[in-house]
Motif scaffolding. Structure first.
Motif, short mmCIF file in Angstrom:
data_model
loop_
_atom_site.label_atom_id
_atom_site.label_comp_id
_atom_site.label_asym_id
_atom_site.label_seq_id
_atom_site.Cartn_x
_atom_site.Cartn_y
_atom_site.Cartn_z
N SER A 1 0.83 -1.22 0.00
CA SER A 1 0.00 0.00 0.00
C SER A 1 0.86 1.25 0.00
N ILE A 2 1.87 1.27 0.83
CA ILE A 2 2.77 2.43 0.90
C ILE A 2 3.50 2.61 -0.42
N SER A 3 3.96 1.52 -1.00
CA SER A 3 4.67 1.57 -2.28
C SER A 3 3.79 2.17 -3.37
N GLU A 4 2.54 1.72 -3.44
CA GLU A 4 1.61 2.22 -4.45
C GLU A 4 1.28 3.70 -4.21
N GLN A 5 1.08 4.05 -2.96
CA GLN A 5 0.70 5.43 -2.63
C GLN A 5 1.80 6.42 -2.99
N TYR A 6 3.04 6.07 -2.72
CA TYR A 6 4.15 7.00 -2.92
C TYR A 6 4.99 6.69 -4.17
N HIS A 7 4.60 5.66 -4.93
CA HIS A 7 5.33 5.27 -6.15
C HIS A 7 6.81 5.04 -5.86
N LYS B 1 6.10 2.32 8.41
CA LYS B 1 5.30 3.50 8.76
C LYS B 1 6.11 4.79 8.63
#
Length: 153
Positions: free
Chosen positions: A51-57, A152
């Motif tokens: 999720s973090i990877s997708e959110q921040y590319h 996080k």
């Protein structure tokens, strides 16, 4: 009949050899080769990092191993570099990402950052701040807590 069976087995082996390298060349966001995480912890971290990877590319990866020397030449940082590039980790054309590798035999870790955007966000000071978030957990052998703090932060 024997000849047909031999040809079939040979073809099956060839197909298996062609498929295995493709499967072996893929890593998820969390690779726990050292077996530090429960299945529930792994699933939670895999989802969180994805999720973090997708959110921040920017790919966010965690890798645990028993001995980093089994995966390449040099020190733990050099091996982490080799893994990042060997498995083509990262996101986008520049392959932005960061990976935390933890080697259990020596309790060494490396934080490797790659790509202009990732290096801007996680310069030397940013990496120190990131380490200050997860290292206290590692000092108490709370691997999952440390990995969650890393993701996080």
């Amino acid at each position: 009949m024997k000849r047909k069976l031999s040809i079939f087995i040979l073809l099956a082996l060839l197909v298996a050899l062609l498929v295995l390298p493709v499967q072996a060349a893929e890593l998820g966001y969390v690779t726990d080769a050292a077996g530090l995480l429960t299945e529930t912890e792994w699933t939670r971290l895999e989802t969180m990092c994805g999720s973090i990877s997708e959110q921040y590319h920017c790919g966010v990866y965690i890798i645990t191993v028993e001995d980093f020397a089994d995966y390449g030449e040099g020190d733990v940082y050099e091996v982490t570099y080799e893994i990042y590039h060997g498995y083509e980790l990262g996101m986008g054309d520049e392959r932005n990402g960061l990976v935390l590798l933890l080697s259990m035999d020596t309790r060494e870790f490396a934080l490797f950052v790659y790509g202009d955007e990732a290096e801007y966000a996680f310069d030397a000071y940013g990496q120190e701040m990131l380490e200050s978030e997860f290292l206290p957990y590692f000092g108490e052998d709370d691997w999952c807590g440390g990995f969650e703090a890393y993701a996080k932060a």
